[in-house]
Each structure stands twice: as structure tokens, then as C-alpha cells.
Motif scaffolding. Structure first.
Motif, PDB file in Angstrom:
ATOM      1  N   ARG A  75      -0.530   5.578   1.459  1.00  0.00           N
ATOM      2  CA  ARG A  75      -1.611   5.017   0.657  1.00  0.00           C
ATOM      3  C   ARG A  75      -1.236   4.995  -0.823  1.00  0.00           C
ATOM      4  N   SER A  76       0.061   4.902  -1.089  1.00  0.00           N
ATOM      5  CA  SER A  76       0.546   4.871  -2.474  1.00  0.00           C
ATOM      6  C   SER A  76       0.972   3.468  -2.889  1.00  0.00           C
ATOM      7  N   LEU A  77       0.470   2.455  -2.225  1.00  0.00           N
ATOM      8  CA  LEU A  77       0.889   1.072  -2.455  1.00  0.00           C
ATOM      9  C   LEU A  77       0.566   0.612  -3.867  1.00  0.00           C
ATOM     10  N   MET A  78       1.565  -0.014  -4.490  1.00  0.00           N
ATOM     11  CA  MET A  78       1.408  -0.705  -5.770  1.00  0.00           C
ATOM     12  C   MET A  78       1.866  -2.134  -5.533  1.00  0.00           C
ATOM     13  N   ALA A  84       5.741  -5.374  -3.266  1.00  0.00           N
ATOM     14  CA  ALA A  84       4.899  -4.247  -2.861  1.00  0.00           C
ATOM     15  C   ALA A  84       5.807  -3.022  -2.857  1.00  0.00           C
ATOM     16  N   ARG A  85       5.345  -1.950  -3.469  1.00  0.00           N
ATOM     17  CA  ARG A  85       6.118  -0.701  -3.511  1.00  0.00           C
ATOM     18  C   ARG A  85       5.224   0.448  -3.101  1.00  0.00           C
ATOM     19  N   MET A  96      10.030  -0.722  -0.510  1.00  0.00           N
ATOM     20  CA  MET A  96       9.461  -1.929  -1.111  1.00  0.00           C
ATOM     21  C   MET A  96       9.611  -3.113  -0.178  1.00  0.00           C
ATOM     22  N   PHE A  97       8.811  -4.130  -0.459  1.00  0.00           N
ATOM     23  CA  PHE A  97       8.848  -5.388   0.274  1.00  0.00           C
ATOM     24  C   PHE A  97       8.641  -6.494  -0.755  1.00  0.00           C
TER      25      PHE A  97
END
Length: 111
Positions: A75-78, A84-85, A96-97
Motif C-alpha cells: 500500500r505504498s504506491l506512488m 507507478a512505484r 516499479m511499472f
């Protein structure tokens, strides 16, 4: 997304993995969908699954799809316009993506 049920696994995924995937997808939808679509992220980028093996035959590769498929509980998505990291939940390792990397990802609700 509304048609997915956490207790009815699709695509041959184990029930626990399916529940995690549905939960991750719902979390991405609730927290990032508006921003993501405004920034040009596709359905596949966010909710797609990888359906091909190395020879090009249909075969699901778990956690090789879009953002929701890769989070696995993190749940640390930025999210930015291009990437997306996040950090892996148990190890803290970064991942990342990049938006648009795999344009042929099929949405997780398609068979």
C-alpha cells in the motif's frame, strides 16, 4: 470490477492469490483511478494480466501484469503520469511499472 467476487477465483489462480488480487485492484480503483485515467493510464496498465508464455502461447504469468497484479498487498504506491512505484510489503524492496510498457495486457475480469 463490480462483477468480480473475491471468493470465486478466475484464471486458475489459487483462492488466496485471487482474493489478494481483487483487494489490490479495488484499492487501486478507490485511491488512484481518477488520477490514473486523467494521466493516460489504460485499463491494462492498472488492472491487466499477462497472458502469454515465452513462446507466445496463452498462459497466465502471475504478478507480471499491470499495477494491481504486481502490488501483492503493498500500500505504498506512488503514481505519476509515467510510472507507478511501490515497495514490496515484506522486504521493502522498491519496484516499479512504467505506463504503456505492455499494451496487450488483458483486464483481469476478462477470460
Amino acid at each position: 470490477m463490480a462483477s468480480l467476487h473475491p471468493a470465486k477465483a478466475l484464471h486458475g489462480l489459487l483462492p488466496d492469490r485471487w482474493r489478494q488480487l481483487v483487494g489490490d485492484a479495488e484499492w487501486v480503483l478507490d485511491h488512484f483511478a481518477e488520477q490514473a485515467f486523467r494521466d493516460g493510464w489504460s485499463i491494462g496498465d492498472l488492472f491487466g494480466l499477462w497472458w502469454w508464455d515465452d513462446a507466445g502461447a496463452p498462459s497466465l504469468k502471475d504478478a507480471w501484469g499491470g499495477v494491481a497484479d504486481r502490488l501483492q498487498g503493498s500500500r505504498s504506491l506512488m503514481l505519476t503520469a509515467d510510472s507507478a512505484r511501490w515497495r514490496w510489503m515484506f522486504t521493502g524492496e522498491p519496484d516499479m511499472f512504467a505506463r504503456g510498457t505492455y499494451p496487450n495486457l488483458k483486464p483481469m475480469w476478462e477470460s
